[in-house]
Design a protein around this motif. Structure first.
Motif, PDB file in Angstrom:
ATOM      1  N   ALA A  71      -2.460  -1.979   1.728  1.00  0.00           N
ATOM      2  CA  ALA A  71      -1.360  -1.573   2.609  1.00  0.00           C
ATOM      3  C   ALA A  71      -0.432  -2.743   2.914  1.00  0.00           C
ATOM      4  N   GLY A  72      -0.989  -3.929   3.085  1.00  0.00           N
ATOM      5  CA  GLY A  72      -0.176  -5.102   3.384  1.00  0.00           C
ATOM      6  C   GLY A  72       0.726  -5.495   2.224  1.00  0.00           C
ATOM      7  N   ILE A  73       0.153  -5.656   1.042  1.00  0.00           N
ATOM      8  CA  ILE A  73       0.945  -6.102  -0.101  1.00  0.00           C
ATOM      9  C   ILE A  73       1.883  -4.996  -0.590  1.00  0.00           C
ATOM     10  N   THR A  74       1.495  -3.744  -0.452  1.00  0.00           N
ATOM     11  CA  THR A  74       2.361  -2.645  -0.887  1.00  0.00           C
ATOM     12  C   THR A  74       3.663  -2.613  -0.099  1.00  0.00           C
ATOM     13  N   THR A  75       3.612  -3.015   1.149  1.00  0.00           N
ATOM     14  CA  THR A  75       4.830  -3.045   1.974  1.00  0.00           C
ATOM     15  C   THR A  75       5.508  -4.410   1.937  1.00  0.00           C
ATOM     16  N   TYR A  76       4.749  -5.474   1.834  1.00  0.00           N
ATOM     17  CA  TYR A  76       5.316  -6.825   1.800  1.00  0.00           C
ATOM     18  C   TYR A  76       6.152  -7.042   0.545  1.00  0.00           C
ATOM     19  N   SER A  77       5.650  -6.603  -0.609  1.00  0.00           N
ATOM     20  CA  SER A  77       6.318  -6.900  -1.874  1.00  0.00           C
ATOM     21  C   SER A  77       7.752  -6.373  -1.933  1.00  0.00           C
ATOM     22  N   PRO A  78       8.019  -5.108  -1.600  1.00  0.00           N
ATOM     23  CA  PRO A  78       9.424  -4.663  -1.632  1.00  0.00           C
ATOM     24  C   PRO A  78      10.283  -5.313  -0.559  1.00  0.00           C
ATOM     25  N   LEU A  79       9.711  -5.594   0.600  1.00  0.00           N
ATOM     26  CA  LEU A  79      10.492  -6.285   1.628  1.00  0.00           C
ATOM     27  C   LEU A  79      10.935  -7.659   1.135  1.00  0.00           C
ATOM     28  N   ARG A  80      10.051  -8.366   0.444  1.00  0.00           N
ATOM     29  CA  ARG A  80      10.394  -9.669  -0.114  1.00  0.00           C
ATOM     30  C   ARG A  80      11.362  -9.531  -1.292  1.00  0.00           C
ATOM     31  N   HIS A  81      11.093  -8.565  -2.174  1.00  0.00           N
ATOM     32  CA  HIS A  81      11.921  -8.431  -3.378  1.00  0.00           C
ATOM     33  C   HIS A  81      13.368  -8.121  -3.025  1.00  0.00           C
TER      34      HIS A  81
ATOM     35  N   LYS B 171      20.972   2.822  -4.048  1.00  0.00           N
ATOM     36  CA  LYS B 171      19.929   2.709  -5.063  1.00  0.00           C
ATOM     37  C   LYS B 171      18.637   3.340  -4.553  1.00  0.00           C
ATOM     38  N   LEU B 172      17.972   4.070  -5.438  1.00  0.00           N
ATOM     39  CA  LEU B 172      16.652   4.622  -5.154  1.00  0.00           C
ATOM     40  C   LEU B 172      15.675   3.925  -6.090  1.00  0.00           C
ATOM     41  N   ALA B 173      14.678   3.268  -5.528  1.00  0.00           N
ATOM     42  CA  ALA B 173      13.785   2.419  -6.320  1.00  0.00           C
ATOM     43  C   ALA B 173      12.328   2.705  -5.976  1.00  0.00           C
ATOM     44  N   GLY B 174      11.461   2.047  -6.698  1.00  0.00           N
ATOM     45  CA  GLY B 174      10.026   2.132  -6.420  1.00  0.00           C
ATOM     46  C   GLY B 174       9.405   0.755  -6.491  1.00  0.00           C
ATOM     47  N   SER B 175       8.209   0.630  -5.942  1.00  0.00           N
ATOM     48  CA  SER B 175       7.512  -0.659  -5.953  1.00  0.00           C
ATOM     49  C   SER B 175       6.014  -0.400  -5.971  1.00  0.00           C
ATOM     50  N   LEU B 176       5.302  -1.203  -6.757  1.00  0.00           N
ATOM     51  CA  LEU B 176       3.855  -1.049  -6.915  1.00  0.00           C
ATOM     52  C   LEU B 176       3.143  -2.304  -6.448  1.00  0.00           C
ATOM     53  N   ILE B 177       2.331  -2.193  -5.441  1.00  0.00           N
ATOM     54  CA  ILE B 177       1.548  -3.292  -4.846  1.00  0.00           C
ATOM     55  C   ILE B 177       2.273  -4.625  -4.998  1.00  0.00           C
ATOM     56  N   GLY B 178       1.623  -5.650  -5.559  1.00  0.00           N
ATOM     57  CA  GLY B 178       2.233  -6.959  -5.754  1.00  0.00           C
ATOM     58  C   GLY B 178       1.351  -7.771  -6.671  1.00  0.00           C
ATOM     59  N   GLY B 179       1.891  -8.834  -7.245  1.00  0.00           N
ATOM     60  CA  GLY B 179       1.090  -9.708  -8.088  1.00  0.00           C
ATOM     61  C   GLY B 179       0.119 -10.542  -7.261  1.00  0.00           C
ATOM     62  N   ILE B 180      -0.760 -11.247  -7.954  1.00  0.00           N
ATOM     63  CA  ILE B 180      -1.781 -12.032  -7.260  1.00  0.00           C
ATOM     64  C   ILE B 180      -1.153 -13.149  -6.432  1.00  0.00           C
ATOM     65  N   ALA B 181      -0.191 -13.877  -6.998  1.00  0.00           N
ATOM     66  CA  ALA B 181       0.437 -14.957  -6.236  1.00  0.00           C
ATOM     67  C   ALA B 181       1.149 -14.417  -4.996  1.00  0.00           C
TER      68      ALA B 181
END
Length: 351
Positions: free
Chosen positions: A160-170, A289-299
């Motif tokens: 749940a953390g990385i799934t939301t963090y990754s698009p916010l960062r990207h 834009k309508l986009a998607g995001s999947l979890i995040g990489g290890i780093a």
């Protein structure tokens, strides 16, 4: 081989039940982990009930894992026995494609290996997840946990953390931006906390007026009830970014209308049935834009864990023993959890 106890489903219409199996002994680059806590993700339920039509049985779910290192292979140089660590949604990837080279293992061109319900590279065996007392993972996919307490509430950060963090960062969410978070469940409540910690002005968008107080407690500065046409009309064209966490099919058009010109709505919820297709005009007239995001990489997952430790962010959880997992699934379907179940794996000793 290592004897392991866990809970598994043997078909889509059967409850999870005790399951004994074996894991590989640690190889030269492997880390063996005694699992302390495992979060309960909606993906676990989808998989157990074969709602995505890809389940390998028996299925041992669980990809929000916090545990203690109990053994390491001869070539492990980043971890030692006794370290508190995490394992998320992946336990391997090809490590050779362009995505892996960029630290985006979740988009591995050859398909990452899931922590559960995944074929290991070079073999046809089913991977078994964190609803168990131990796991063996190659060191590249093991994460350092720097939180010093409340470790059970750290577990949901691994999905749940990385799934939301990754698009916010990207999409570079930060100060000066107005960010909408759709839904206040396991993902949504983390999205609110993280976006606020990144400095954004956070707006929760929900169908439930009774979630207002909790949203404000978690860090939202505004709440929009999406069933209220007047509230939606007043917010039209005001948001820079929307993080849509809802895991059920719904109409995207009304949400897209909240975006400014050049705004983006990113989907991270994974519904069992498709969303109705949005109107093209919602996109082209404001260059939305309508986009998607999947979890995040290890780093990036390690970055997220460090960010959360620095900002004292954990998930809001309800702890359960493993024996209550089937009841927890039914409650999760009803939205009867604030906001994430976490299994105390010590309860496996009671079976």
């Amino acid at each position: 081989m290592i004897k392991t106890r866990g809970y598994a489903a043997h078909s889509g219409d059967q409850p999870l039940q005790p399951f004994h199996f074996e894991r590989r002994a640690p190889g030269a680059g492997d880390v063996q982990i005694d699992i302390l806590y495992c979060g309960v993700c909606h993906s676990d339920l989808h998989t157990v009930r074969n709602e995505w039509n890809n389940t390998l049985y028996p299925s041992v779910p669980g990809h929000e894992i916090v545990g203690r290192v109990s053994a390491v292979g001869d070539q492990v140089d980043r971890l030692k026995v006794g370290d508190i660590v995490g394992v998320g949604c992946m336990v391997d990837s090809c490590q050779q494609c362009s995505s892996c080279a960029e630290g985006l293992e979740q988009y591995c061109d050859n398909g990452f290996v899931g922590t559960y319900n995944g074929h290991a590279f070079g073999g046809s065996e089913n991977t078994y997840g964190g609803y168990s007392d131990n796991i063996v993972v190659r060191q590249e996919f093991v994460l350092h946990i720097r939180h010093t307490d409340n470790l059970a509430a750290v577990a949901p950060l691994l999905c749940a953390g990385i799934t939301t963090y990754s698009p916010l960062r990207h999409w570079s969410v930060g100060p000066g931006q107005k960010v909408g978070v759709v839904g206040l469940g396991g993902l949504g409540h983390m999205g609110v906390k993280l976006a606020r910690a990144m400095g954004a002005h956070v707006v929760l968008i929900t169908t439930s007026p009774d979630k207002r107080d909790d949203a404000l407690r978690l860090g939202a500065q505004e709440v929009i009830v999406s069933r209220d046409e007047d509230q939606m009309a007043a917010a039209a064209g005001t948001l820079d970014f929307i993080l849509n966490t809802v895991a059920a099919p719904h109409d995207l058009n009304a949400l897209l209308s909240l975006l400014k010109r050049d705004g983006t709505m990113t989907l991270v919820g994974a519904p069992a049935e498709p969303h109705p297709s949005p109107e093209v005009f919602q996109l082209i007239f404001k260059r939305r834009k309508l986009a998607g995001s999947l979890i995040g990489g290890i780093a990036e997952t390690q970055e997220m864990l460090d960010f959360c430790a620095e900002h004292d962010i954990v998930s809001d959880i309800e702890m359960i023993p493993i024996q209550e997992i089937n009841e927890a699934y039914e409650r999760m379907l009803k939205g009867d959890v604030r906001y994430r179940f976490v299994i105390d794996m010590a309860s496996l000793k009671d079976d």
